[in-house]
Motif scaffolding. Structure first.
Motif, PDB file in Angstrom:
ATOM      1  N   THR A   1       0.770  -1.156   0.143  1.00  0.00           N
ATOM      2  CA  THR A   1      -0.058   0.108  -0.189  1.00  0.00           C
ATOM      3  C   THR A   1       0.739   1.217  -0.003  1.00  0.00           C
ATOM      4  O   THR A   1       1.645   1.403   0.924  1.00  0.00           O
ATOM      5  CB  THR A   1      -0.960  -0.097   1.153  1.00  0.00           C
ATOM      6  N   TRP A   2       0.820   2.318  -0.897  1.00  0.00           N
ATOM      7  CA  TRP A   2       1.606   3.262  -0.991  1.00  0.00           C
ATOM      8  C   TRP A   2       1.253   4.522  -0.272  1.00  0.00           C
ATOM      9  O   TRP A   2       2.095   5.094   0.344  1.00  0.00           O
ATOM     10  CB  TRP A   2       1.526   3.656  -2.585  1.00  0.00           C
ATOM     11  N   ASN A   3      -0.143   4.711   0.057  1.00  0.00           N
ATOM     12  CA  ASN A   3      -0.513   5.698   0.777  1.00  0.00           C
ATOM     13  C   ASN A   3      -1.541   5.099   1.658  1.00  0.00           C
ATOM     14  O   ASN A   3      -2.852   5.260   1.455  1.00  0.00           O
ATOM     15  CB  ASN A   3      -1.154   6.540  -0.133  1.00  0.00           C
ATOM     16  N   VAL A   4      -1.211   4.772   3.020  1.00  0.00           N
ATOM     17  CA  VAL A   4      -1.936   4.356   3.969  1.00  0.00           C
ATOM     18  C   VAL A   4      -3.061   5.039   4.222  1.00  0.00           C
ATOM     19  O   VAL A   4      -4.067   4.728   4.549  1.00  0.00           O
ATOM     20  CB  VAL A   4      -1.147   3.670   5.233  1.00  0.00           C
ATOM     21  N   GLU A   5      -2.792   6.345   4.463  1.00  0.00           N
ATOM     22  CA  GLU A   5      -3.668   7.383   4.802  1.00  0.00           C
ATOM     23  C   GLU A   5      -5.079   7.712   3.784  1.00  0.00           C
ATOM     24  O   GLU A   5      -6.152   7.792   4.376  1.00  0.00           O
ATOM     25  CB  GLU A   5      -3.010   8.882   5.132  1.00  0.00           C
ATOM     26  N   GLU A   6      -4.596   7.434   2.623  1.00  0.00           N
ATOM     27  CA  GLU A   6      -5.902   7.416   1.560  1.00  0.00           C
ATOM     28  C   GLU A   6      -6.548   6.132   1.349  1.00  0.00           C
ATOM     29  O   GLU A   6      -7.626   6.095   0.995  1.00  0.00           O
ATOM     30  CB  GLU A   6      -5.425   8.208   0.163  1.00  0.00           C
ATOM     31  N   SER A   7      -5.866   5.010   1.556  1.00  0.00           N
ATOM     32  CA  SER A   7      -6.252   3.708   1.229  1.00  0.00           C
ATOM     33  C   SER A   7      -7.308   3.148   2.568  1.00  0.00           C
ATOM     34  O   SER A   7      -6.750   3.276   3.629  1.00  0.00           O
ATOM     35  CB  SER A   7      -5.152   2.685   0.860  1.00  0.00           C
ATOM     36  N   LYS A   8      -8.339   2.434   2.104  1.00  0.00           N
ATOM     37  CA  LYS A   8      -8.946   1.783   3.187  1.00  0.00           C
ATOM     38  C   LYS A   8      -8.625   0.403   3.394  1.00  0.00           C
ATOM     39  O   LYS A   8      -9.178  -0.018   4.491  1.00  0.00           O
ATOM     40  CB  LYS A   8     -10.445   2.139   2.689  1.00  0.00           C
ATOM     41  N   THR A   9      -7.978   0.006   2.495  1.00  0.00           N
ATOM     42  CA  THR A   9      -7.233  -1.323   2.779  1.00  0.00           C
ATOM     43  C   THR A   9      -5.875  -1.350   2.494  1.00  0.00           C
ATOM     44  O   THR A   9      -5.164  -0.639   1.766  1.00  0.00           O
ATOM     45  CB  THR A   9      -7.978  -2.226   1.465  1.00  0.00           C
ATOM     46  N   LEU A  10      -5.254  -2.175   3.442  1.00  0.00           N
ATOM     47  CA  LEU A  10      -3.821  -2.379   3.515  1.00  0.00           C
ATOM     48  C   LEU A  10      -3.641  -3.532   2.855  1.00  0.00           C
ATOM     49  O   LEU A  10      -4.088  -4.764   3.299  1.00  0.00           O
ATOM     50  CB  LEU A  10      -3.103  -2.399   4.770  1.00  0.00           C
ATOM     51  N   SER A  11      -2.900  -3.570   1.583  1.00  0.00           N
ATOM     52  CA  SER A  11      -2.418  -4.873   0.854  1.00  0.00           C
ATOM     53  C   SER A  11      -1.084  -5.278   1.272  1.00  0.00           C
ATOM     54  O   SER A  11       0.159  -4.542   1.199  1.00  0.00           O
ATOM     55  CB  SER A  11      -2.653  -4.314  -0.439  1.00  0.00           C
ATOM     56  N   VAL A  12      -1.144  -6.547   1.874  1.00  0.00           N
ATOM     57  CA  VAL A  12       0.111  -7.258   2.156  1.00  0.00           C
ATOM     58  C   VAL A  12       0.178  -8.579   1.285  1.00  0.00           C
ATOM     59  O   VAL A  12      -0.555  -9.333   1.271  1.00  0.00           O
ATOM     60  CB  VAL A  12       0.110  -7.767   3.459  1.00  0.00           C
ATOM     61  N   GLU A  13       1.523  -8.458   0.365  1.00  0.00           N
ATOM     62  CA  GLU A  13       1.676  -9.802  -0.389  1.00  0.00           C
ATOM     63  C   GLU A  13       2.538 -10.487   0.682  1.00  0.00           C
ATOM     64  O   GLU A  13       3.766 -10.570   0.925  1.00  0.00           O
ATOM     65  CB  GLU A  13       2.524  -9.249  -1.616  1.00  0.00           C
ATOM     66  N   LEU A  14       1.915 -11.766   0.769  1.00  0.00           N
ATOM     67  CA  LEU A  14       2.723 -12.743   1.402  1.00  0.00           C
ATOM     68  C   LEU A  14       3.476 -13.483   0.822  1.00  0.00           C
ATOM     69  O   LEU A  14       3.204 -13.968  -0.234  1.00  0.00           O
ATOM     70  CB  LEU A  14       1.396 -13.844   2.268  1.00  0.00           C
ATOM     71  N   SER A  15       4.710 -13.575   1.276  1.00  0.00           N
ATOM     72  CA  SER A  15       5.733 -14.223   0.587  1.00  0.00           C
ATOM     73  C   SER A  15       6.256 -15.640   1.144  1.00  0.00           C
ATOM     74  O   SER A  15       6.607 -16.581   0.680  1.00  0.00           O
ATOM     75  CB  SER A  15       6.907 -13.562   0.481  1.00  0.00           C
ATOM     76  N   ASN A  16       6.213 -15.889   2.522  1.00  0.00           N
ATOM     77  CA  ASN A  16       6.641 -17.045   3.208  1.00  0.00           C
ATOM     78  C   ASN A  16       5.749 -17.165   4.475  1.00  0.00           C
ATOM     79  O   ASN A  16       5.372 -16.493   5.263  1.00  0.00           O
ATOM     80  CB  ASN A  16       7.884 -17.016   3.685  1.00  0.00           C
ATOM     81  N   ARG A  17       5.439 -18.748   4.867  1.00  0.00           N
ATOM     82  CA  ARG A  17       5.124 -19.033   5.841  1.00  0.00           C
ATOM     83  C   ARG A  17       5.987 -20.208   6.593  1.00  0.00           C
ATOM     84  O   ARG A  17       6.554 -21.157   5.745  1.00  0.00           O
ATOM     85  CB  ARG A  17       3.729 -19.874   5.624  1.00  0.00           C
ATOM     86  N   ILE A  18       6.537 -19.913   7.895  1.00  0.00           N
ATOM     87  CA  ILE A  18       7.156 -20.685   8.386  1.00  0.00           C
ATOM     88  C   ILE A  18       6.453 -21.578   9.566  1.00  0.00           C
ATOM     89  O   ILE A  18       5.757 -20.524  10.376  1.00  0.00           O
ATOM     90  CB  ILE A  18       8.424 -20.293   9.162  1.00  0.00           C
ATOM     91  N   ILE A  19       6.420 -22.892   9.875  1.00  0.00           N
ATOM     92  CA  ILE A  19       5.643 -23.652  10.895  1.00  0.00           C
ATOM     93  C   ILE A  19       6.661 -24.019  11.665  1.00  0.00           C
ATOM     94  O   ILE A  19       7.651 -24.755  11.185  1.00  0.00           O
ATOM     95  CB  ILE A  19       4.926 -24.439  10.093  1.00  0.00           C
TER      96      ILE A  19
END
Length: 99
Positions: free
Chosen positions: A51-69
């Motif tokens: 998310t480039w502009n968190v203040e203007e966006s209603k959604t935070l986009s996070v691209e998940l890359s790894n899961r460690i169990i």
């Protein structure tokens, strides 16, 4: 690099040498982490905030890359090692403010 204690060291026994094999290691950047756990495991999710502009966006986009169990015991060991590394970092460079 911080060294995790081996079980043998705690009992005064000679610990086996660890050989770090890095030929197949991959490196990923993450500026977001999330954790969830059950009785049997602890899951760590790593990703990058897209998310480039968190203040203007209603959604935070996070691209998940790894899961460690991890097992809960391995997670507790990781927590101890991370705490030690962060103590050393703050001693050298100053306190990290989470706010």
């Amino acid at each position: 690099m911080a060294k995790a204690p081996n079980a043998g060291e705690a009992n005064g026994e000679a610990a086996p040498a660890v050989e770090w094999l890095e030929e197949r290691m991959a490196t990923h950047f993450a500026n977001v982490v999330n954790v969830q756990g059950t009785r049997e495991q602890v899951d760590l999710f790593f990703g990058t905030n897209r998310t480039w502009n968190v203040e203007e966006s209603k959604t935070l986009s996070v691209e998940l890359s790894n899961r460690i169990i991890l097992t809960p015991l391995a997670a507790k060991r990781l927590a101890g090692v991370l705490n030690g590394v962060l103590r050393e970092h703050e001693a050298r460079y100053g306190a990290l403010d989470l706010e």
